[in-house]
Design a protein around this motif. Structure first.
Motif, mmCIF file in Angstrom:
data_model
loop_
_atom_site.group_PDB
_atom_site.id
_atom_site.type_symbol
_atom_site.label_atom_id
_atom_site.label_comp_id
_atom_site.label_asym_id
_atom_site.label_seq_id
_atom_site.Cartn_x
_atom_site.Cartn_y
_atom_site.Cartn_z
ATOM 1 N N ALA A 83 0.829 -1.275 -0.042
ATOM 2 C CA ALA A 83 -0.129 -0.054 0.058
ATOM 3 C C ALA A 83 0.975 1.180 -0.041
ATOM 4 O O ALA A 83 0.459 2.337 -0.499
ATOM 5 C CB ALA A 83 -0.848 -0.112 1.158
ATOM 6 N N ARG B 138 -4.608 -6.127 -2.549
ATOM 7 C CA ARG B 138 -5.983 -6.227 -1.954
ATOM 8 C C ARG B 138 -6.021 -5.615 -0.469
ATOM 9 O O ARG B 138 -5.024 -5.572 0.330
ATOM 10 C CB ARG B 138 -6.272 -7.957 -1.573
ATOM 11 C CG ARG B 138 -7.730 -8.257 -1.121
ATOM 12 C CD ARG B 138 -7.668 -9.808 -1.183
ATOM 13 N NE ARG B 138 -7.614 -10.257 -2.130
ATOM 14 C CZ ARG B 138 -8.530 -10.466 -3.143
ATOM 15 N NH1 ARG B 138 -9.538 -10.095 -2.987
ATOM 16 N NH2 ARG B 138 -8.053 -11.306 -4.441
ATOM 17 N N ASN B 139 -7.260 -4.993 -0.359
ATOM 18 C CA ASN B 139 -7.338 -4.308 1.169
ATOM 19 C C ASN B 139 -6.414 -3.338 1.302
ATOM 20 O O ASN B 139 -6.171 -3.056 2.504
ATOM 21 C CB ASN B 139 -7.321 -5.381 2.122
ATOM 22 C CG ASN B 139 -8.331 -6.437 1.832
ATOM 23 O OD1 ASN B 139 -9.574 -6.363 1.442
ATOM 24 N ND2 ASN B 139 -8.079 -7.736 2.115
ATOM 25 N N ALA B 140 -6.155 -2.517 0.454
ATOM 26 C CA ALA B 140 -5.162 -1.474 0.509
ATOM 27 C C ALA B 140 -5.527 -0.112 0.407
ATOM 28 O O ALA B 140 -4.786 0.744 0.955
ATOM 29 C CB ALA B 140 -3.973 -1.642 -0.507
ATOM 30 N N ASP C 105 -7.933 3.095 1.663
ATOM 31 C CA ASP C 105 -8.893 3.356 2.725
ATOM 32 C C ASP C 105 -10.276 4.209 2.372
ATOM 33 O O ASP C 105 -11.381 3.892 3.003
ATOM 34 C CB ASP C 105 -8.285 4.704 3.698
ATOM 35 C CG ASP C 105 -7.054 4.235 4.165
ATOM 36 O OD1 ASP C 105 -6.953 3.236 4.949
ATOM 37 O OD2 ASP C 105 -6.011 4.965 4.112
ATOM 38 N N LYS D 200 -10.080 -1.425 1.951
ATOM 39 C CA LYS D 200 -10.136 -2.157 3.049
ATOM 40 C C LYS D 200 -11.367 -2.501 3.417
ATOM 41 O O LYS D 200 -12.430 -1.758 3.355
ATOM 42 C CB LYS D 200 -9.327 -1.233 4.127
ATOM 43 C CG LYS D 200 -7.901 -0.863 3.697
ATOM 44 C CD LYS D 200 -7.376 -0.133 4.701
ATOM 45 C CE LYS D 200 -5.850 0.090 4.474
ATOM 46 N NZ LYS D 200 -5.236 1.217 5.505
ATOM 47 N N TRP D 201 -11.445 -3.392 4.388
ATOM 48 C CA TRP D 201 -12.537 -3.908 5.086
ATOM 49 C C TRP D 201 -13.122 -2.938 5.960
ATOM 50 O O TRP D 201 -12.117 -2.330 6.584
ATOM 51 C CB TRP D 201 -12.496 -5.056 5.973
ATOM 52 C CG TRP D 201 -12.251 -6.455 4.939
ATOM 53 C CD1 TRP D 201 -11.086 -7.106 4.618
ATOM 54 C CD2 TRP D 201 -13.332 -7.075 4.344
ATOM 55 N NE1 TRP D 201 -11.640 -8.243 3.534
ATOM 56 C CE2 TRP D 201 -12.750 -8.028 3.304
ATOM 57 C CE3 TRP D 201 -14.923 -6.743 4.174
ATOM 58 C CZ2 TRP D 201 -13.910 -8.912 2.467
ATOM 59 C CZ3 TRP D 201 -15.501 -7.567 3.413
ATOM 60 C CH2 TRP D 201 -15.102 -8.704 2.767
ATOM 61 N N GLY E 79 -14.046 -0.124 4.966
ATOM 62 C CA GLY E 79 -13.913 1.166 4.101
ATOM 63 C C GLY E 79 -15.222 1.541 3.402
ATOM 64 O O GLY E 79 -16.294 0.804 3.208
ATOM 65 N N THR F 35 -17.845 -5.580 7.321
ATOM 66 C CA THR F 35 -16.845 -6.413 7.894
ATOM 67 C C THR F 35 -17.615 -7.653 8.346
ATOM 68 O O THR F 35 -18.685 -7.682 8.337
ATOM 69 C CB THR F 35 -15.995 -5.994 9.052
ATOM 70 O OG1 THR F 35 -17.268 -5.568 9.741
ATOM 71 C CG2 THR F 35 -14.971 -4.899 8.726
#
Length: 133
Positions: free
Chosen positions: A8, A29-31, A33, A74-75, A77, A133
C-alpha cells in the motif's frame, strides 16, 4: 509504473494514469482507505462543444471496475460513487455484485442546470457504499 506496486505504501501520494481496472488489478488487496469515483454515467453524453466522455456509451467496464474497487478497498472502508440516475439499475447491480452495501445517498446542489427538458437538473447524486466486515 504499476508493475512495481506490491504494498500500500508503494502508491501513497502517487497519481496513476491509465485504464482504472488495469491499474487497480496491480494494487494489493485491502490497501485503499477510501474511494471517490465519478464514472461515466452511461448516457452517451456529448457537451455543447462536441466533447464526449470515454466509455459513456457502454457498460462493459462497470462490473469489472466495481469488482476491483471492492477488492482494493479495506474491510470497513467506504466508497462514494456518483451515477447516472436513469441507469441506477445498472450501477446498483454492479455495486451489489461486487459486494458493496448501499448505506447512504448524497445529493449535491449545482449552480447550473445540466438539462431542462422535463425538469431542471440542478443536482448530482452519489451513493455511499460500504465494504462491510
Amino acid at each position: 509504473m504499476t508493475s512495481n506496486i506490491t504494498t500500500a505504501t508503494d502508491f501513497r501520494n502517487t497519481i496513476l494514469n491509465g485504464d482504472s481496472v488495469q491499474l487497480m488489478r496491480a494494487l494489493p488487496r485491502n490497501a485503499v482507505d477510501f474511494i471517490l469515483t465519478d464514472p461515466p454515467y452511461l448516457v452517451n453524453y456529448q457537451g455543447r462543444d462536441g466533447r464526449k466522455v470515454r466509455n459513456d456509451d457502454n457498460a462493459r467496464w462497470l462490473r469489472p471496475a466495481f469488482n476491483q474497487m471492492h477488492r482494493v478497498l479495506k474491510w470497513g472502508g467506504f466508497a462514494v460513487s456518483f451515477y447516472g440516475w436513469n441507469r441506477i439499475d445498472l450501477f446498483a447491480d454492479a455495486w451489489r455484485a461486487a459486494g458493496f452495501r448501499m448505506v447512504g445517498h448524497i445529493v449535491f446542489r449545482k449552480s447550473y442546470s445540466s438539462s431542462s427538458r422535463f425538469l431542471r437538473y440542478e443536482h448530482e447524486s452519489a451513493y455511499l457504499l460500504a465494504k462491510a466486515t
